[in-house]
Write a protein that holds these residues in place. Structure first.
Motif, PDB file in Angstrom:
ATOM      1  N   UNK A   7       0.803  -1.214   0.000  1.00  0.00           N
ATOM      2  CA  UNK A   7       0.000   0.000   0.000  1.00  0.00           C
ATOM      3  C   UNK A   7       0.845   1.276   0.000  1.00  0.00           C
ATOM      4  N   UNK A   8       1.937   1.282   0.729  1.00  0.00           N
ATOM      5  CA  UNK A   8       2.748   2.492   0.866  1.00  0.00           C
ATOM      6  C   UNK A   8       3.778   2.669  -0.253  1.00  0.00           C
ATOM      7  N   UNK A   9       3.923   1.672  -1.095  1.00  0.00           N
ATOM      8  CA  UNK A   9       4.903   1.769  -2.178  1.00  0.00           C
ATOM      9  C   UNK A   9       4.395   2.681  -3.286  1.00  0.00           C
ATOM     10  N   UNK A  10       5.309   3.436  -3.847  1.00  0.00           N
ATOM     11  CA  UNK A  10       4.956   4.332  -4.939  1.00  0.00           C
ATOM     12  C   UNK A  10       5.888   4.087  -6.124  1.00  0.00           C
ATOM     13  N   UNK A  11       5.351   4.250  -7.293  1.00  0.00           N
ATOM     14  CA  UNK A  11       6.142   4.111  -8.505  1.00  0.00           C
ATOM     15  C   UNK A  11       7.073   5.310  -8.629  1.00  0.00           C
ATOM     16  N   UNK A  12       8.334   5.047  -8.955  1.00  0.00           N
ATOM     17  CA  UNK A  12       9.283   6.132  -9.132  1.00  0.00           C
ATOM     18  C   UNK A  12       9.650   6.271 -10.614  1.00  0.00           C
ATOM     19  N   UNK A  13      10.259   5.257 -11.176  1.00  0.00           N
ATOM     20  CA  UNK A  13      10.658   5.320 -12.588  1.00  0.00           C
ATOM     21  C   UNK A  13      11.062   3.929 -13.045  1.00  0.00           C
ATOM     22  N   UNK A  14      11.097   3.773 -14.337  1.00  0.00           N
ATOM     23  CA  UNK A  14      11.620   2.531 -14.894  1.00  0.00           C
ATOM     24  C   UNK A  14      13.140   2.620 -14.942  1.00  0.00           C
ATOM     25  N   UNK A  15      13.804   1.533 -14.595  1.00  0.00           N
ATOM     26  CA  UNK A  15      15.255   1.505 -14.642  1.00  0.00           C
ATOM     27  C   UNK A  15      15.726   1.342 -16.079  1.00  0.00           C
ATOM     28  N   UNK A  16      16.717   2.065 -16.453  1.00  0.00           N
ATOM     29  CA  UNK A  16      17.289   1.931 -17.782  1.00  0.00           C
ATOM     30  C   UNK A  16      16.388   2.434 -18.896  1.00  0.00           C
ATOM     31  N   UNK A  17      15.426   3.257 -18.572  1.00  0.00           N
ATOM     32  CA  UNK A  17      14.570   3.846 -19.593  1.00  0.00           C
ATOM     33  C   UNK A  17      13.551   2.898 -20.183  1.00  0.00           C
ATOM     34  N   UNK A  18      13.245   1.801 -19.523  1.00  0.00           N
ATOM     35  CA  UNK A  18      12.263   0.833 -20.047  1.00  0.00           C
ATOM     36  C   UNK A  18      10.897   1.432 -20.161  1.00  0.00           C
TER      37      UNK A  18
END
Length: 94
Positions: A83-94
């Motif tokens: 629940x507390x996790x948030x999306x930050x970014x894709x690694x390596x530009x995926x």
């Protein structure tokens, strides 16, 4: 993440009658060493607070869709772990 450890206070209470069998100096050393052994109990439910349900399954981001599926599968597990996790970014530009 969860961490588990031995309840040393209880272990010491159970083993104390045998300390004298090792020797009076050992008994005295153990009493001095562990005189202030405290047990700390952390209730995980204190850290789990259900926030608003995850985004709709129609939300285009992959993480929102995964959140929705996890919450549907098991709301308690979702609340405790994801629940507390948030999306930050894709690694390596995926």
């Amino acid at each position: 993440m969860a961490a588990y450890q031995l309840n040393m206070k209880h272990v010491l209470e159970l083993s104390e009658p045998a300390w004298v069998l090792i020797g009076p100096d050992f008994k005295q050393w153990m009493k001095e060493r562990f005189a202030d052994t405290r047990v700390k109990v952390v209730l995980l439910q204190d850290y789990v607070s259900a926030k608003s349900p995850p985004a709709d399954a129609d939300d285009p981001t992959p993480w929102s869709r995964v959140q929705h599926r996890l919450a549907e599968a098991d709301p308690a597990v979702f609340a405790a772990w994801f629940d507390k996790l948030e999306f930050d970014a894709f690694a390596g530009g995926c």
